[in-house]
Design an enzyme around this catalytic site. Structure first.
Site, PDB file in Angstrom:
ATOM      1  CD  GLU A  44      38.993  38.156  45.606  1.00 13.37           C
ATOM      2  OE1 GLU A  44      38.052  38.982  45.614  1.00 13.37           O
ATOM      3  OE2 GLU A  44      38.830  36.953  45.369  1.00 13.37           O
ATOM      4  N   GLY A  65      32.836  33.255  44.795  1.00 17.59           N
ATOM      5  CA  GLY A  65      31.917  32.629  43.854  1.00 17.59           C
ATOM      6  C   GLY A  65      32.626  32.234  42.576  1.00 17.59           C
ATOM      7  CE  LYS A  84      35.351  39.558  43.586  1.00 19.74           C
ATOM      8  NZ  LYS A  84      35.716  38.281  44.236  1.00 19.74           N
ATOM      9  CE  LYS A 108      35.916  38.949  39.384  1.00 17.90           C
ATOM     10  NZ  LYS A 108      36.799  37.949  40.010  1.00 17.90           N
ATOM     11  CG  ASP A 160      40.268  33.781  44.735  1.00 18.34           C
ATOM     12  OD1 ASP A 160      40.305  32.554  44.842  1.00 18.34           O
ATOM     13  OD2 ASP A 160      39.456  34.350  43.963  1.00 18.34           O
ATOM     14  CB  SER A 177      31.722  39.332  42.087  1.00 13.14           C
ATOM     15  OG  SER A 177      32.827  39.454  41.232  1.00 13.14           O
ATOM     16  CG  ASP A 221      39.154  39.440  42.352  1.00 15.40           C
ATOM     17  OD1 ASP A 221      40.399  39.302  42.359  1.00 15.40           O
ATOM     18  OD2 ASP A 221      38.370  38.480  42.224  1.00 15.40           O
ATOM     19  CE  LYS A 274      36.554  32.279  44.305  1.00 11.77           C
ATOM     20  NZ  LYS A 274      37.293  32.797  43.138  1.00 11.77           N
TER      21      LYS A 274
END
Ligand SMILES: [Mg+2]
Length: 376
Positions: free
Chosen positions: A213, A290, A161, A163, A238, A135, A188, A262
């Protein structure tokens, strides 16, 4: 097994580099670690609550309060046959899943050691290697992002991934795709958009993403189902999934096609496993997210990721990406082709680095006796 003693501590550990998401930047992690003594052995857990209430309502300080005031006094002298009994012990405490989750995780480590089993086998895992993705936080420039991706690919990571947030999204992903036309890529948003942005978000369909995400609000299911009906890209939830009931509702209204698991967000390994099983029945693949964990939390994530339906690369990566010196020895490492091999030793399979953890500790509390607070 009977619990004799529990120690809760806060450590502070600087990140190798600043991590930025749509809700802020993190430079140093404040982390709660719990160690549970029972049956002649010690189990460890890590609380993934952040410094502020930005990913979820919980923070390091709310978790400290709930653990020291309510949960730890109950667990001392408690006897259990299976860690799956722990959620019942705290059922009257609403929410505070990250606080509860670190305790349950430590109980699983304790029991695995007691049975001389690797934790992942006790959890029912079958995967002999875990596919690793990374990420990447929001960077200072598109060039910096491209450089960072190049570096992660060279390190063997199997999925990238990035952000995103309004102003750092479609154009950035377009540039990434131009440079890396083939890589498994996802984004995400951490809840940074609303359903009114559906037309904007549909532009992501051009980039062959594995998923987007949590595009919409952290507590939403219904708008996600409306958005999923309007875009091709798979939505992965998520923040919206707090427990197995949320997961069931998300499936029922078709709010997503993939779920991020998670264990902290879900309140511990038992509930995480329940969500995993439910998704498997529904044909929804999952992967392990994570939370900038140190080695202890990372080791728990590795164990969880060995369950069968963790069929997509997760955010579980090498400790050195985050911390110069981690809380476990040996540190978590990734093979040149992007896998983590779950250890065969009993329990977590990574040894907490106690002298280093002692050095990092800024406060601690001991149960049942000699309550002590250090520093702060
Ligand atoms: Mg996320």
């Amino acid at each position: 097994m009977k619990i004799n003693r529990v120690i809760l501590r806060e450590i502070r550990l600087p990140l190798v580099e600043l991590f930025e998401t749509s809700f802020g930047r993190t430079q140093e992690r404040r982390v709660l670690l719990v160690e549970i003594h029972g049956g002649g052995t010690v189990g460890w857990g890590e609380c993934v609550a952040g410094e502020g209430p930005f990913y979820s309502e919980e923070t390091v300080d709310t978790a400290w309060l709930i653990l020291t005031q309510l949960i730890l006094p109950r667990i001392v002298q408690w006897s259990f046959e299976s860690p799956t009994e722990f959620p019942e012990l705290c059922r009257d405490i609403r929410g505070h899943r990250m606080a509860k989750g670190c305790l349950e995780a430590a109980l699983w480590d304790l029991q695995a050691q007691d049975l001389h089993l690797p934790l992942w086998k006790l959890l029912g895992g079958t995967r002999e290697k875990i596919a690793c993705g990374v990420s990447i936080g929001i960077q200072t420039s598109p060039a910096a992002l491209l450089e960072k991706i190049e570096q992660e690919l060279q390190d063997g990571y199997q999925r990238i991934k990035i952000k995103v947030k309004p102003g750092w999204d479609v154009d950035i992903v377009r540039q990434v795709r131009e440079h890396f036309p083939e890589i498994p890529l996802m984004v995400d948003a951490n809840g940074a958009y609303s359903l009114e942005d559906a037309d904007h978000l549909r532009q992501f369909d051009d980039f062959d993403l594995l998923m987007i995400e949590q595009p919409l609000s952290y507590d939403d299911l219904l708008d996600h189902s409306k958005l999923q009906a309007q875009i091709e890209t798979a939505i992965c939830l998520d923040e919206s999934i707090r427990h197995a009931r949320d997961a069931a509702h998300a499936c029922e209204v078709q709010a997503c096609k993939i779920m991020n698991i998670k264990m902290g967000r879900l309140g511990g390994p038992s509930e995480a496993r329940r969500v995993h099983d439910l998704c498997q029945e529904q044909g929804i693949p999952v992967w392990c997210g994570g939370m900038l964990e140190t080695g202890i939390g990372r080791a728990h994530n590795i164990a969880l990721s060995t369950l069968e339906n963790f069929s997509l690369p997760g955010d579980v990566s090498a400790g050195k990406r985050y911390y110069k010196r981690d809380t476990v020895v040996p540190p978590v490492e990734v093979t040149a082709d992007g896998f983590i091999i779950p250890p065969q030793a009993s329990g977590l399979g990574y040894e907490p680095d106690r002298p280093w953890i002692d050095e990092l500790t800024v406060r601690s509390e001991n149960f049942p006796d000699s309550r002590q607070s250090r520093g702060l």
